[in-house]
Design a protein around this motif. Structure first.
Motif, PDB file in Angstrom:
ATOM      1  N   ARG A 187       0.825  -1.212   0.000  1.00 12.27           N
ATOM      2  CA  ARG A 187       0.000   0.000   0.000  1.00 12.27           C
ATOM      3  C   ARG A 187       0.859   1.262   0.000  1.00 12.27           C
ATOM      4  N   LEU A 188       1.949   1.223   0.734  1.00  8.52           N
ATOM      5  CA  LEU A 188       2.850   2.373   0.739  1.00  8.52           C
ATOM      6  C   LEU A 188       3.507   2.563  -0.625  1.00  8.52           C
ATOM      7  N   MET A 189       3.930   1.468  -1.232  1.00  9.04           N
ATOM      8  CA  MET A 189       4.558   1.549  -2.553  1.00  9.04           C
ATOM      9  C   MET A 189       3.600   2.082  -3.595  1.00  9.04           C
ATOM     10  N   ALA A 190       2.309   1.785  -3.442  1.00 11.52           N
ATOM     11  CA  ALA A 190       1.305   2.266  -4.387  1.00 11.52           C
ATOM     12  C   ALA A 190       1.234   3.793  -4.391  1.00 11.52           C
ATOM     13  N   PHE A 191       1.664   4.411  -3.289  1.00  5.79           N
ATOM     14  CA  PHE A 191       1.669   5.871  -3.196  1.00  5.79           C
ATOM     15  C   PHE A 191       3.071   6.432  -3.368  1.00  5.79           C
ATOM     16  N   GLY A 192       3.978   5.609  -3.874  1.00  4.23           N
ATOM     17  CA  GLY A 192       5.332   6.071  -4.147  1.00  4.23           C
ATOM     18  C   GLY A 192       6.227   6.164  -2.939  1.00  4.23           C
ATOM     19  N   VAL A 193       5.811   5.565  -1.828  1.00  2.91           N
ATOM     20  CA  VAL A 193       6.630   5.577  -0.612  1.00  2.91           C
ATOM     21  C   VAL A 193       7.524   4.339  -0.639  1.00  2.91           C
ATOM     22  N   THR A 194       8.796   4.546  -0.873  1.00  2.27           N
ATOM     23  CA  THR A 194       9.715   3.415  -1.027  1.00  2.27           C
ATOM     24  C   THR A 194      10.761   3.318   0.082  1.00  2.27           C
ATOM     25  N   LEU A 195      10.978   4.404   0.816  1.00  4.55           N
ATOM     26  CA  LEU A 195      11.976   4.359   1.880  1.00  4.55           C
ATOM     27  C   LEU A 195      11.297   3.936   3.183  1.00  4.55           C
ATOM     28  N   CYS A 196      11.265   2.631   3.419  1.00  8.83           N
ATOM     29  CA  CYS A 196      10.606   2.051   4.581  1.00  8.83           C
ATOM     30  C   CYS A 196      11.531   1.012   5.210  1.00  8.83           C
ATOM     31  N   ALA A 197      11.304   0.712   6.486  1.00  2.00           N
ATOM     32  CA  ALA A 197      12.137  -0.291   7.153  1.00  2.00           C
ATOM     33  C   ALA A 197      11.412  -0.848   8.371  1.00  2.00           C
ATOM     34  N   PHE A 198      11.674  -2.124   8.647  1.00  6.21           N
ATOM     35  CA  PHE A 198      11.134  -2.793   9.831  1.00  6.21           C
ATOM     36  C   PHE A 198      12.145  -2.707  10.955  1.00  6.21           C
ATOM     37  N   GLN A 199      11.691  -2.313  12.137  1.00  9.31           N
ATOM     38  CA  GLN A 199      12.553  -2.228  13.313  1.00  9.31           C
ATOM     39  C   GLN A 199      12.078  -3.263  14.330  1.00  9.31           C
ATOM     40  N   TYR A 200      12.872  -4.293  14.498  1.00 10.67           N
ATOM     41  CA  TYR A 200      12.506  -5.352  15.443  1.00 10.67           C
ATOM     42  C   TYR A 200      12.354  -4.774  16.852  1.00 10.67           C
ATOM     43  N   PRO A 201      11.352  -5.195  17.636  1.00  5.70           N
ATOM     44  CA  PRO A 201      10.427  -6.280  17.318  1.00  5.70           C
ATOM     45  C   PRO A 201       9.061  -5.864  16.761  1.00  5.70           C
ATOM     46  N   ASN A 202       8.690  -4.581  16.866  1.00  2.00           N
ATOM     47  CA  ASN A 202       7.290  -4.275  16.539  1.00  2.00           C
ATOM     48  C   ASN A 202       7.073  -2.903  15.914  1.00  2.00           C
ATOM     49  N   GLN A 203       8.078  -2.355  15.246  1.00  2.00           N
ATOM     50  CA  GLN A 203       7.899  -1.049  14.607  1.00  2.00           C
ATOM     51  C   GLN A 203       8.253  -1.117  13.125  1.00  2.00           C
ATOM     52  N   TYR A 204       7.566  -0.302  12.386  1.00  2.00           N
ATOM     53  CA  TYR A 204       7.821  -0.190  10.949  1.00  2.00           C
ATOM     54  C   TYR A 204       7.715   1.283  10.626  1.00  2.00           C
ATOM     55  N   TYR A 205       8.745   1.849   9.992  1.00  2.00           N
ATOM     56  CA  TYR A 205       8.681   3.281   9.712  1.00  2.00           C
ATOM     57  C   TYR A 205       8.947   3.580   8.252  1.00  2.00           C
ATOM     58  N   ALA A 206       8.392   4.701   7.817  1.00  2.00           N
ATOM     59  CA  ALA A 206       8.489   5.090   6.415  1.00  2.00           C
ATOM     60  C   ALA A 206       8.643   6.599   6.322  1.00  2.00           C
ATOM     61  N   MET A 207       9.439   7.038   5.353  1.00  2.00           N
ATOM     62  CA  MET A 207       9.604   8.466   5.097  1.00  2.00           C
ATOM     63  C   MET A 207       8.668   8.864   3.967  1.00  2.00           C
ATOM     64  N   VAL A 208       7.858   9.887   4.204  1.00  2.00           N
ATOM     65  CA  VAL A 208       6.837  10.323   3.248  1.00  2.00           C
ATOM     66  C   VAL A 208       7.066  11.793   2.919  1.00  2.00           C
ATOM     67  N   ASN A 209       6.928  12.161   1.660  1.00  2.00           N
ATOM     68  CA  ASN A 209       7.004  13.573   1.285  1.00  2.00           C
ATOM     69  C   ASN A 209       5.898  14.348   1.989  1.00  2.00           C
ATOM     70  N   ALA A 210       6.260  15.439   2.631  1.00  2.00           N
ATOM     71  CA  ALA A 210       5.286  16.188   3.427  1.00  2.00           C
ATOM     72  C   ALA A 210       4.095  16.651   2.602  1.00  2.00           C
ATOM     73  N   ALA A 211       4.339  17.024   1.352  1.00  2.00           N
ATOM     74  CA  ALA A 211       3.252  17.516   0.501  1.00  2.00           C
ATOM     75  C   ALA A 211       2.253  16.425   0.150  1.00  2.00           C
ATOM     76  N   GLU A 212       2.652  15.170   0.301  1.00  2.00           N
ATOM     77  CA  GLU A 212       1.797  14.047  -0.102  1.00  2.00           C
ATOM     78  C   GLU A 212       1.274  13.247   1.078  1.00  2.00           C
ATOM     79  N   TYR A 213       1.604  13.650   2.297  1.00  2.00           N
ATOM     80  CA  TYR A 213       1.287  12.784   3.427  1.00  2.00           C
ATOM     81  C   TYR A 213      -0.216  12.603   3.649  1.00  2.00           C
ATOM     82  N   ARG A 214      -1.019  13.628   3.356  1.00  2.00           N
ATOM     83  CA  ARG A 214      -2.467  13.490   3.548  1.00  2.00           C
ATOM     84  C   ARG A 214      -3.055  12.456   2.581  1.00  2.00           C
ATOM     85  N   ALA A 215      -2.559  12.470   1.346  1.00  2.00           N
ATOM     86  CA  ALA A 215      -3.038  11.492   0.367  1.00  2.00           C
ATOM     87  C   ALA A 215      -2.627  10.082   0.778  1.00  2.00           C
ATOM     88  N   VAL A 216      -1.400   9.930   1.259  1.00  2.00           N
ATOM     89  CA  VAL A 216      -0.938   8.615   1.718  1.00  2.00           C
ATOM     90  C   VAL A 216      -1.758   8.163   2.916  1.00  2.00           C
TER      91      VAL A 216
END
Length: 368
Positions: A187-216
């Protein structure tokens, strides 16, 4: 600057000793022995090493010299990518061991290049995680490698960003083939969000362009609602690319504000009182609650909760509690007499409202 692991530094000193037959120290730019063939010296301060780091030139030590934490030998600076990286100290008579100085430098640079080559073999997901880890911790130890990864992954750095912090409540997310993780990434990739990472044990974070964050946000909201109770999303504040750590910290604050409720999404910009409450310690909250609500019964606290929910409206509170107006006023007067704070005056009402918010927050923590 390239960051080196202690294990690799130890391999370097062992390799140099094998060639020259003398004890060798690997000294960091602060003058601390980071690795040594004399294990007991690791962690000690090396005065000559510190001097070499400051001057950038080699220094020889003889029996006649008097320097703290040093022995006779030669100490030479090691430069990597045109930056002072470390100091190599070889024990022994300077006239004897100086012939090994250039060889020691070559061995050190060879090991460093091998480490850098190993970085290039990292998977794309590892590279993304490396970039995000550097940004959210505000530490980029290997600037040249970092910049190379930005080029490889075509990461745009000019526009403002926001950090999306997903917190997973489901253990299924820890599995390598997790459906939740895969679905979220798609779902993130569908909105062009490609810089993502899993942080063990229970977090996942992604960098989103501020201008597009509402759409994402709008795009992934249905997914989060579908899996409500399994994951939550906290959105950090807008910031520059190289200040992503600020967005990360604000996302953590936003996540803390979600404790005790089922809200699946919180944006840092939207929280107000939660900014203060999220940092209140359990001990401080307990002391405050004792001073404000300690003398009240559960029934009286229930009345206050309804009273504040309806903006201190007597009529609306009565309707909610099925209580006569005179009875409610009698109860509010009783609360005033017992705790010393009048819920019908502004200052006292603020203090009691904060107490009720803290009570809800910490009661939910204890029950979860």
């Amino acid at each position: 600057m390239l960051e080196i692991k202690q294990e690799l530094a130890q391999q370097i000193v062992e390799a140099v000793k094998e060639i020259c037959g003398q004890d060798v120290n690997f000294i960091d730019t602060n003058g601390i022995i980071f690795a040594s063939t004399q294990k007991l010296r690791i962690g000690n301060y090396h005065e000559i090493g510190s001097c070499v780091a400051k001057t950038g030139t080699h220094i020889s030590v003889t029996e006649d010299n008097s320097f703290f934490g040093t022995q006779p030998g030669i100490n030479l600076p090691i430069y990597y990518n045109q930056e002072l990286f470390a100091i190599i100290g070889i024990s022994g008579e300077p006239d004897v061991v100086c012939k090994y100085a250039q060889l020691a430098e070559r061995i050190t640079l060879l090991f460093l290049r091998e480490q850098e080559l190993s970085y290039s073999s990292r998977s794309a997901s590892d590279k993304k995680k490396y970039i995000l880890d550097c940004l959210i911790h505000n530490q980029i130890p290997e600037r040249e490698y970092f910049n190379e990864l930005l080029k490889q992954l075509k990461i745009e750095v000019q526009t403002p960003k926001r950090l999306f912090l997903f917190h997973m409540e489901s253990d299924r997310f820890l599995e390598g083939d997790s459906y939740l993780r895969y679905s979220l990434e798609q779902r993130l990739m569908a909105f062009g969000v490609t810089l993502c990472a899993f942080q063990y044990p229970n977090q996942y974070y992604a960098m989103v362009n501020a201008a597009e964050y509402r759409a994402v946000l709008a795009g992934i909201r249905p997914f989060l609602l579908q899996h409500q109770g399994q994951m939550k999303l906290a959105v950090g504040k807008e910031c520059l690319f190289y200040h992503l750590f600020e967005s990360y910290q604000s996302a953590i604050t936003a996540y803390k504000s979600m404790e005790g409720n089922d809200t699946p999404i919180v944006v840092f910009d939207d929280i107000t009182l939660e900014l203060i409450l999220s940092d209140v310690s359990k001990q401080s909250a307990a002391e405050y609650l004792e001073k404000t609500l300690g003398a009240l019964t559960e029934h009286e606290k229930k009345i206050l909760k309804a009273y504040f929910r309806w903006d201190m409206s007597i009529q609306k509170t009565c309707d909610m509690l099925y209580m006569h107006k005179n009875t409610l006023q009698y109860q509010l007067n009783g609360i005033y007499k017992k705790c010393g704070w009048n819920p019908r005056t502004f200052r006292s009402a603020v203090l009691l409202y904060l107490a009720m918010e803290l009570l809800d927050r910490f009661s939910d923590k204890e029950s979860s």
